[in-house]
Every structure is written in structure tokens, then in C-alpha cells.
Motif scaffolding. Sequence first.
Motif, PDB file in Angstrom:
ATOM      1  N   HIS A   1      40.373  70.851 -29.359  1.00  0.00           N
ATOM      2  CA  HIS A   1      40.429  70.134 -27.978  1.00  0.00           C
ATOM      3  C   HIS A   1      39.859  68.545 -28.476  1.00  0.00           C
ATOM      4  O   HIS A   1      38.804  68.605 -29.041  1.00  0.00           O
ATOM      5  N   LEU A   2      40.534  67.490 -27.666  1.00  0.00           N
ATOM      6  CA  LEU A   2      40.078  66.169 -28.128  1.00  0.00           C
ATOM      7  C   LEU A   2      39.762  65.276 -26.805  1.00  0.00           C
ATOM      8  O   LEU A   2      40.903  65.522 -26.153  1.00  0.00           O
ATOM      9  N   GLY A   3      38.802  64.682 -26.686  1.00  0.00           N
ATOM     10  CA  GLY A   3      38.649  63.689 -25.681  1.00  0.00           C
ATOM     11  C   GLY A   3      38.750  62.243 -26.123  1.00  0.00           C
ATOM     12  O   GLY A   3      38.313  61.942 -27.107  1.00  0.00           O
ATOM     13  N   TYR A   4      39.901  61.583 -25.476  1.00  0.00           N
ATOM     14  CA  TYR A   4      40.018  60.296 -25.761  1.00  0.00           C
ATOM     15  C   TYR A   4      40.247  59.296 -24.703  1.00  0.00           C
ATOM     16  O   TYR A   4      40.549  59.848 -23.365  1.00  0.00           O
TER      17      TYR A   4
ATOM     18  N   GLY B   1      41.716  76.127 -20.204  1.00  0.00           N
ATOM     19  CA  GLY B   1      41.800  74.972 -19.520  1.00  0.00           C
ATOM     20  C   GLY B   1      40.754  73.888 -19.744  1.00  0.00           C
ATOM     21  O   GLY B   1      39.954  73.949 -20.631  1.00  0.00           O
ATOM     22  N   THR B   2      40.771  72.713 -19.327  1.00  0.00           N
ATOM     23  CA  THR B   2      40.065  71.565 -19.671  1.00  0.00           C
ATOM     24  C   THR B   2      39.346  70.911 -18.154  1.00  0.00           C
ATOM     25  O   THR B   2      39.773  70.995 -17.225  1.00  0.00           O
ATOM     26  N   MET B   3      38.264  70.354 -18.821  1.00  0.00           N
ATOM     27  CA  MET B   3      37.610  69.177 -17.421  1.00  0.00           C
ATOM     28  C   MET B   3      36.776  68.436 -18.522  1.00  0.00           C
ATOM     29  O   MET B   3      36.677  68.719 -19.786  1.00  0.00           O
ATOM     30  N   ILE B   4      36.241  67.272 -17.944  1.00  0.00           N
ATOM     31  CA  ILE B   4      35.659  66.149 -18.490  1.00  0.00           C
ATOM     32  C   ILE B   4      34.311  65.665 -17.899  1.00  0.00           C
ATOM     33  O   ILE B   4      34.467  65.363 -16.638  1.00  0.00           O
TER      34      ILE B   4
ATOM     35  N   PHE C   1      37.151  73.924 -21.947  1.00  0.00           N
ATOM     36  CA  PHE C   1      36.745  72.917 -22.847  1.00  0.00           C
ATOM     37  C   PHE C   1      36.302  71.814 -21.758  1.00  0.00           C
ATOM     38  O   PHE C   1      36.920  71.126 -21.232  1.00  0.00           O
ATOM     39  N   CYS C   2      34.980  71.436 -22.280  1.00  0.00           N
ATOM     40  CA  CYS C   2      34.477  70.445 -21.469  1.00  0.00           C
ATOM     41  C   CYS C   2      33.496  69.336 -22.393  1.00  0.00           C
ATOM     42  O   CYS C   2      32.480  69.781 -22.865  1.00  0.00           O
ATOM     43  N   GLY C   3      34.048  68.228 -22.784  1.00  0.00           N
ATOM     44  CA  GLY C   3      33.369  67.115 -23.542  1.00  0.00           C
ATOM     45  C   GLY C   3      32.568  66.391 -22.543  1.00  0.00           C
ATOM     46  O   GLY C   3      32.931  66.194 -21.486  1.00  0.00           O
TER      47      GLY C   3
ATOM     48  N   GLY D   1      30.893  73.492 -23.847  1.00  0.00           N
ATOM     49  CA  GLY D   1      30.628  72.202 -23.350  1.00  0.00           C
ATOM     50  C   GLY D   1      29.886  71.403 -24.854  1.00  0.00           C
ATOM     51  O   GLY D   1      29.408  71.810 -25.641  1.00  0.00           O
ATOM     52  N   VAL D   2      30.620  70.315 -24.989  1.00  0.00           N
ATOM     53  CA  VAL D   2      30.586  69.411 -26.379  1.00  0.00           C
ATOM     54  C   VAL D   2      29.938  68.042 -26.155  1.00  0.00           C
ATOM     55  O   VAL D   2      30.518  67.318 -25.547  1.00  0.00           O
ATOM     56  N   ALA D   3      28.773  67.735 -26.836  1.00  0.00           N
ATOM     57  CA  ALA D   3      28.241  66.411 -26.059  1.00  0.00           C
ATOM     58  C   ALA D   3      28.826  65.434 -27.488  1.00  0.00           C
ATOM     59  O   ALA D   3      28.726  65.820 -28.835  1.00  0.00           O
TER      60      ALA D   3
END
Length: 311
Positions: A93-96, A168-171, A193-195, A233-235
Motif C-alpha cells: 500500500h503506498l500513499g502519494y 480497503g483504504t483511507m487516508i 490501510f491508512c497512512g 495505521g502507518v505514520a
Amino acid sequence: MPRILAVAAAQMGPVSRADSRASVVKRLIDMMRQAKAMGAEVIAYPEAALTAFFPHWFVADEAELDAYFERAMPSKDTQALFDEAKRLGVGFHLGYCELDFSAGRKRRFNTAIVVDRTGEIVGKYRKIHLPGHQEHRPQAPFQNLEKRYFEVGDLGFQAWRAFGGVVGTMICNDRRWPEAFRVLGLQGVEMVFCGYNTPVHHPASPEHDRLGQFHNELSMQAGAYQNCTWVIGVAKAGVEEGVDTIAGSTIVAPTGEIAARCSTNGDELIVARCDLDLGKSYRETTFNFAKHRRVEHYTMIVERTGAIPPN
Ligand code: ING
């Protein structure tokens, strides 16, 4: 046969404005390799993992702002991450931050993707709850200009089949809104997944500062328990470009219990063996949505935006 999914939360320390995409991707790949060695089958990275969290400052120049966005995913710099994931057989999972032209104009989104263990993108999400403010506040010690830099996500809260379950994801700010979790819960989500990039200090309400980690965990534990799902949850943590952001990356079980939690403010991996059937007994009893929910009494939730107290 239990469906056990070994998941790594890859907390990141600061990314500086000067860091190249390639140098950040190297950090991500290093953590992916370590996670694989720790038995992980999926690794989750934070929100806006590829760059410093630029909504924390005012950017006047459009070209300078666009430099924080990806025009393609994978891009030339992130292709190495996709290749390594495929080589290792690890999903991620990658946030960008996404620059999109598919609607005939330039659109900017705070985006996250889920990539399966073959390196294919199985889902994309664009952040819906954009916190902060539109206008530059020069008197504030830092900004939160997500409402200025991003459009509200147009993909909804979707769940996808991946890794033998429903994910699923959220941000970030989304985790503070129970509606986000419930829309995923109504799709039978088993892992969210939630960054996040969450400042320690709140310029407009400094009295909230002492409760940052508590509210972080409260939001994710409640969302997990009330929707019978794992929450990863990933900071992005530590002091990034002068803004101190909370750490505390956490893997929360569908029971609401914290299964693993980071203990530093830097790059740190935690891994948990997540039983995707752990939420089943809750889904069949306490949170049997079909049996217990009374939607005829919920219309105010979608018809009223702001609170209106009785006369
Ligand atoms: N950051 C913060 C978050 O929701 C925030 C903003 C912090 C809003 C605390 C309200 C309270 O964690 C992002 N990027 O959403």
C-alpha cells in the motif's frame, strides 16, 4: 483453514524537501526487503510517502507545487519499487500525491494504491476528508493547505478483493470520520490501510496537542471494532521540515485491540500475522449489520452536513 495474512506497517521518519524520489524509493525498498525477511506478505507505507508533506507550507509557484506530484504510477522512479515487490512476491500500500489529466484538466489528489503480490494495482483511493484550510495563514507556525492543493477524492471508499481477503483504504484525516469506516464496513472489509501525516501541534487549538496519539489510536480502534476489520495505521513521523508529526504506527485487530505498535519516531517496521477471520464472530453477532442496523433512522447522516441543534 485460517486465512492468516502477515502484514508489515512501514513507518517512515521524515522526508526532506531535498530528498530525491530515487532516494526515498530506496528507503521503501530496503524496508520491503526487511519486511519480507520478517515474513511479511504485504507492506503498508504512509500517506504522501514519496515526498515531504508539503501541505505544511505555502507554495506559490505552480511548477514548484507540481514537482511534489506523480504524473504516472508506476513512474520512472517508483518502477523499481513495483519491480522489487514482484520479485519478492510482496504486496504493498503506498500513499502519494497524484497529478491527473484524465478528465481533460489538471487535477491534484492525495492518493493511495493497493498493489497485489504480482505487482498489479488492484485499487486506488483519493482522499475525501481534506482537513485544514484553503488560505495561507502566514502567522501560523506551519500550514495545513490540503484544501488548497488537493481536490476532494472522486473514487469513493471502495473495497477490493486482494491477499485472500477484502481490503480497503483511507487516508489520514479520513480515520476520524466514522462514515469512512462504515462505508468500507458495509462492503465487508477485513483490512483497512491508512497512512497519516499528523502534526503534534495544532496552531488553532493547542489544547489538543497532548491528545494526538490518543485520538489517533481511538479513531482506528473504534473503526476497527465497529466494522470488524483490521486497521493498519502507518505514520510519516518525526520532525519533517520543522513540523513535528506523531509516530505510533499501529496494527489494530478487529477486536479493537492493538496487535503491534511502533516505538520510535523513525523508519521502523512492525509485523503482525493477521487472521482475516478474526472479525467474523463480531460480524455474525454484535455487528451483524443486516440484522441490527436501522437505516430508516439514519437519513440525517446523509441529508445534513453541519450540526443543527434543536431550537
Ligand atoms: N493530517 C491530520 C490528521 O487528520 C488533523 C490533520 C490532525 C486534523 C488532528 C484534525 C486533528 O491526522 C492529515 N494529513 O490529515
